[in-house]
Write a protein that holds these residues in place. Structure first.
Motif, short mmCIF file in Angstrom:
data_model
loop_
_atom_site.label_atom_id
_atom_site.label_comp_id
_atom_site.label_asym_id
_atom_site.label_seq_id
_atom_site.Cartn_x
_atom_site.Cartn_y
_atom_site.Cartn_z
N HIS A 128 0.86 -1.22 -0.11
CA HIS A 128 0.01 0.04 -0.08
C HIS A 128 0.79 1.05 0.03
O HIS A 128 0.50 2.07 -0.59
CB HIS A 128 -0.97 0.11 1.12
CG HIS A 128 -1.77 1.01 1.32
ND1 HIS A 128 -2.98 1.67 0.34
CD2 HIS A 128 -1.96 2.19 2.04
CE1 HIS A 128 -3.22 2.75 0.87
NE2 HIS A 128 -2.60 3.04 1.83
N LEU A 129 2.01 1.22 0.39
CA LEU A 129 2.85 2.38 0.67
C LEU A 129 3.54 2.56 -0.77
O LEU A 129 3.69 3.84 -1.23
CB LEU A 129 3.97 2.09 1.61
CG LEU A 129 3.36 2.33 3.42
CD1 LEU A 129 4.71 2.22 4.07
CD2 LEU A 129 3.02 3.71 3.53
N GLY A 179 -0.10 1.51 -3.53
CA GLY A 179 -1.49 1.67 -3.36
C GLY A 179 -2.10 3.07 -3.77
O GLY A 179 -2.97 3.29 -4.37
N ARG A 180 -1.30 4.18 -3.14
CA ARG A 180 -1.87 5.48 -3.24
C ARG A 180 -1.74 5.93 -4.94
O ARG A 180 -2.40 6.37 -5.22
CB ARG A 180 -0.77 6.26 -2.64
CG ARG A 180 -0.76 6.14 -1.11
CD ARG A 180 0.05 7.17 -0.19
NE ARG A 180 0.11 6.77 1.03
CZ ARG A 180 0.92 7.35 1.87
NH1 ARG A 180 1.95 7.82 1.43
NH2 ARG A 180 0.81 7.03 3.24
N GLN A 181 -0.77 5.48 -5.70
CA GLN A 181 -0.36 5.61 -7.04
C GLN A 181 -1.71 4.98 -7.63
O GLN A 181 -2.34 5.39 -8.68
CB GLN A 181 0.70 5.11 -7.30
CG GLN A 181 1.95 5.91 -7.18
CD GLN A 181 3.35 5.40 -7.37
OE1 GLN A 181 3.33 4.51 -8.14
NE2 GLN A 181 4.41 6.07 -7.21
N ILE A 210 -4.79 4.31 -6.55
CA ILE A 210 -5.77 4.99 -6.28
C ILE A 210 -5.96 6.35 -6.93
O ILE A 210 -7.08 6.50 -7.64
CB ILE A 210 -6.06 5.30 -4.79
CG1 ILE A 210 -6.24 4.01 -4.12
CG2 ILE A 210 -7.07 6.09 -4.30
CD1 ILE A 210 -6.23 4.14 -2.45
N LYS A 211 -4.95 6.91 -7.20
CA LYS A 211 -4.78 8.29 -7.86
C LYS A 211 -5.20 7.96 -9.21
O LYS A 211 -5.86 8.88 -10.03
CB LYS A 211 -3.59 9.04 -7.80
CG LYS A 211 -3.23 9.24 -6.40
CD LYS A 211 -1.93 10.46 -6.42
CE LYS A 211 -1.69 10.68 -5.08
NZ LYS A 211 -0.22 11.27 -4.90
N GLU A 212 -4.58 7.08 -9.82
CA GLU A 212 -4.58 6.47 -11.36
C GLU A 212 -6.31 6.35 -11.51
O GLU A 212 -6.98 6.66 -12.58
CB GLU A 212 -3.94 5.48 -11.90
CG GLU A 212 -3.96 5.02 -13.32
CD GLU A 212 -3.64 6.26 -14.12
OE1 GLU A 212 -4.05 6.19 -15.43
OE2 GLU A 212 -2.64 7.15 -13.80
N GLN A 213 -6.80 5.35 -10.71
CA GLN A 213 -8.23 5.09 -10.87
C GLN A 213 -8.99 6.29 -10.80
O GLN A 213 -10.09 6.57 -11.53
CB GLN A 213 -8.50 4.21 -9.58
CG GLN A 213 -8.20 2.75 -9.78
CD GLN A 213 -8.41 1.75 -8.53
OE1 GLN A 213 -8.80 2.40 -7.48
NE2 GLN A 213 -8.49 0.61 -8.77
N GLU A 214 -8.88 7.22 -9.80
CA GLU A 214 -9.81 8.50 -9.75
C GLU A 214 -9.51 9.37 -11.11
O GLU A 214 -10.42 9.76 -11.58
CB GLU A 214 -9.19 9.39 -8.63
CG GLU A 214 -9.73 8.58 -7.15
CD GLU A 214 -9.25 9.62 -6.02
OE1 GLU A 214 -7.96 10.27 -6.45
OE2 GLU A 214 -9.28 9.29 -4.81
#
Length: 85
Positions: A27-28, A31-33, A35-39
């Protein structure tokens, strides 16, 4: 030097054998990348849907059918079209 080696060894063992720790590290790192790409993809899709909804055929004048006519088809204008292959 031995202390650094022990820390790296413990870290690698945690990653290899502890699923919770592995998920946390994943996740570190990713995961953040993700989530940003999905948004970003969701926003682009929404914008594309809004633009495609604006395009299309718009009819300004619609004539009401005369109830006294016996036929349902009262004629009208014919528009030439080209068949797209």
């Amino acid at each position: 030097m031995k202390l650094v080696f022990n820390i790296i060894l413990i870290f690698l063992l945690l990653i290899a054998f502890v699923p919770f720790f592995r998920r946390f590290i994943f996740h570190l790192l990713v995961g953040r990348q993700l989530i940003k790409e999905q948004e970003r993809q969701y926003r682009a899709q929404q914008q594309q849907q809004r633009q495609s909804a604006k395009q299309g055929v718009r009819v300004d004048n619609v004539q009401q059918a005369d109830p006294n006519q016996s036929s349902r088809f009262g004629g009208g204008e014919y528009v030439d079209y080209e068949e797209v292959k």
